[in-house]
Design an enzyme around this catalytic site. Structure first.
Site, PDB file in Angstrom:
ATOM      1  N   LYS A 112      -8.044  -3.602  -5.226  1.00 56.27           N
ATOM      2  CA  LYS A 112      -6.990  -3.147  -4.411  1.00 56.27           C
ATOM      3  C   LYS A 112      -6.631  -4.035  -3.159  1.00 56.27           C
ATOM      4  O   LYS A 112      -5.383  -3.883  -2.702  1.00 56.27           O
ATOM      5  CB  LYS A 112      -7.690  -1.784  -3.746  1.00 56.27           C
TER       6      LYS A 112
HETATM    7  C1  PLP Z   1      -9.253   1.289  -8.417  1.00 52.21           C
HETATM    8  C2  PLP Z   1     -10.048   0.821  -9.366  1.00 52.21           C
HETATM    9  C3  PLP Z   1      -9.936   0.639 -10.779  1.00 52.21           C
HETATM   10  C4  PLP Z   1      -8.943   1.822 -11.200  1.00 52.21           C
HETATM   11  O1  PLP Z   1      -7.765   1.188 -11.131  1.00 52.21           O
HETATM   12  P1  PLP Z   1      -6.375   2.102 -11.199  1.00 52.21           P
HETATM   13  O2  PLP Z   1      -5.084   1.418 -10.694  1.00 52.21           O
HETATM   14  O3  PLP Z   1      -6.736   3.242 -10.228  1.00 52.21           O
HETATM   15  O4  PLP Z   1      -6.172   2.484 -12.649  1.00 52.21           O
HETATM   16  C5  PLP Z   1     -10.699  -0.123 -11.462  1.00 52.21           C
HETATM   17  N1  PLP Z   1     -11.908  -0.671 -10.849  1.00 52.21           N
HETATM   18  C6  PLP Z   1     -11.804  -0.636  -9.695  1.00 52.21           C
HETATM   19  C7  PLP Z   1     -13.117  -1.671  -9.276  1.00 52.21           C
HETATM   20  C8  PLP Z   1     -11.195  -0.260  -8.668  1.00 52.21           C
HETATM   21  O5  PLP Z   1     -11.340  -0.279  -7.434  1.00 52.21           O
END
Ligand code: PLP
Length: 497
Positions: A112
């Site tokens: 993120k």
């Molecule tokens: C948010 C997240 C995901 C999922 O990603 P999306 O974009 O919501 O599909 C997978 N792994 C981790 C570690 C995340 O923080």
């Protein structure tokens, strides 16, 4: 052409790129999409010569044409700096015959960070492009990782406040500690007695609550979102699909033009949708492989065309994927239905009333052509972490392990020699408890102390970003129910007035 964004649910709702970023969500509950994405073009050869920064600049200026070159440059340079502990921002490593795209080198050691390091800059500039006077209140539901990444991004950014809701007991100890120890005068963190879907649904309703919006207006404030429903979150994520491809070309692992697979551990469908956008822009992609955990609603949908959330919500060791309502799927359906806004509004209406919908055969066929999916059990997640460590000495986090296992399923079911990149969405240290247990068995040592143990035993350094996490002061202790989230927001905002 001046690119406009429209609501997935109504093509009469059209906004500029800056407005789309500032608003986050359309008033009709739809998500903003660039209708003319097919007209956007990139020169692959040029993209393959770029490093991460130039890649990001190119993509952002394509999607946000009302930003000046200076605004884009300033955002990219400030976002992707020394906060990242690797100069290439998104390094790619080879493990066996496959590639791991390490998306966890930012300030909160999860993927993120790529989008949330830049979103505050984009939003401030969008605010000025729209001549908006109000301060922004970022309202965000998190399954664990978005929360901290958004808090770090928006912390002490002038003219903004940020309120984060996370499922109480639904996040890892490291995730919770990261969030509740956040500093900054404009940061608020609230635990919700419910799961991520409860929190996310409540946030969406709050966005569409006219009375509340008016009250905020009187206070000189306006809501926006840092969730991947905000197009300003999604667009920066396209960059690493291109930068990774370029990396593999430069290292002679592929020839320019070769189609490759990407395996994406998926929750809200934001990350994998960015891969779909990259493909629309001309990146040679064979299959986008959607990896789910035991909350396998997306696997069911991608294989049958039926999206059905009438099912039990499971808490897994890959909590950032514990989601039943994957918001960004709406954007995919919009494009797969040839931009049929009315049809999307109908499907989303059915999801709300019947908790279920089924797409038509044309969409089913298109999805099958571009995507493949499988899911990974809890036992297989543990086994995969251990197997990959024992074989290659590489430590996967639990989300990445889900993706790794799903790729094994893919190889078993398909005769496909294409080179494959697995997106690693978190550092193993973010989920130390589960990773340690998978590698070395049960232990009584509490999770925050295990961080050093895990490092000592595997020889992988503790990321500086979480060093000493256990000793940081807890600064947030709010708790509420999904139904009282709106009141909590008003309490927070009037308190700080
Ligand atoms: C948010 C997240 C995901 C999922 O990603 P999306 O974009 O919501 O599909 C997978 N792994 C981790 C570690 C995340 O923080």
């Amino acid at each position: 052409m001046v690119l406009k964004y429209e609501s997935t649910r109504n093509n009469q709702v059209k906004v500029s790129p800056s407005e789309a970023v500032v608003k986050g969500l359309s008033d009709d509950g739809g998500l903003f999409v660039p209708r003319e994405i097919d007209k956007l073009e990139l020169d692959l050869q040029e993209m393959c010569s770029f490093g991460f920064h130039d890649t990001a600049k190119k993509i952002l200026s394509l999607f946000f044409p009302d930003f000046s070159a200076e605004q884009i440059n300033d955002s990219v340079v400030n976002a992707y700096d020394g906060k990242f502990d690797d100069v290439s921002i998104v390094p790619v490593v080879k493990v066996g015959d496959r590639f791991i795209m390490e998306l966890f080198h930012g300030s909160t050691i999860a993927f993120k960070d790529i989008a949330l390091s830049i979103l505050p800059y984009l939003m401030k500039k969008a605010q000025s492009n729209c001549k908006m006077k109000e301060d922004i209140v970022i309202l965000t539901a998190t399954s664990g990782d978005t929360g901290k990444a958004a808090l770090e991004g928006f912390k002490d950014v002038e003219g903004t406040k940020i309120i984060i809701f996370y499922p109480n007991d639904g996040v890892s100890t490291v995730q919770e500690m990261q969030m509740i120890t956040t500093e900054g005068d404009n940061t608020y963190v609230v635990a919700v007695e419910g799961n991520f879907d409860d929190a996310q649904s409540a946030v969406k309703e709050i966005f569409n609550d006219l009375a509340l919006r008016e009250k905020l207006g009187d206070m000189g404030l306006k809501f926006s979102s840092a969730n991947s429903i905000n197009i300003g979150r999604l667009v920066p994520q396209i960059s690493y699909y291109f930068s990774t491809y370029a990396d593999l070309v430069k290292k002679n692992e592929i020839q320019m033009g070769d189609a490759i697979n990407f395996v994406v551990p998926t929750g809200n469908f934001g990350n994998i949708l960015a891969g779909f956008f990259a493909k629309q822009l001309g990146l040679p992609v064979n299959k986008l492989i959607c990896a789910a955990n035991e909350n396998n609603v997306l696997y069911d949908f991608l294989t049958t065309g039926v999206y059905d959330i009438n099912r039990e919500f499971k808490k897994t060791m890959s909590p950032s994927m514990d989601i039943l309502i994957s918001s960004n799927l709406e954007r995919l359906l919009y494009f797969m239905s040839d931009k049929d806004n009315a049809y999307i509004a109908e499907l989303m209406g059915q999801l709300k009333t019947q908790k279920k919908y089924e797409v038509n055969d044309a969409i089913k066929a298109k999805i099958k052509d571009q995507f493949w999916s499988s899911y990974c059990s809890e036992a297989d997640t543990t086994d995969t972490v251990k197997k990959v460590y024992d074989t290659f000495g590489y430590v996967l986090d639990t989300h990445t392990a889900v993706a790794y296992k799903v790729y094994e399923d893919y190889l078993e079911a398909n005769d496909d020699q294409s080179k494959t990149v697995i997106l690693s969405t978190a550092s193993p240290f973010k989920f130390t408890g589960s990773v340690y247990k998978a590698l070395f068995g049960n232990t009584d040592i509490e999770e925050l102390k295990l961080i050093k143990e895990l490092s000592d035993k595997t020889g992988v350094d503790v990321p500086a970003q979480i060093d000493g996490l256990g000793e940081r002061a807890v600064r947030h202790n709010r708790l509420c129910t999904p139904a009282s989230m709106a009141d909590e927001i008003l309490a927070i905002l009037s308190e700080t007035k």
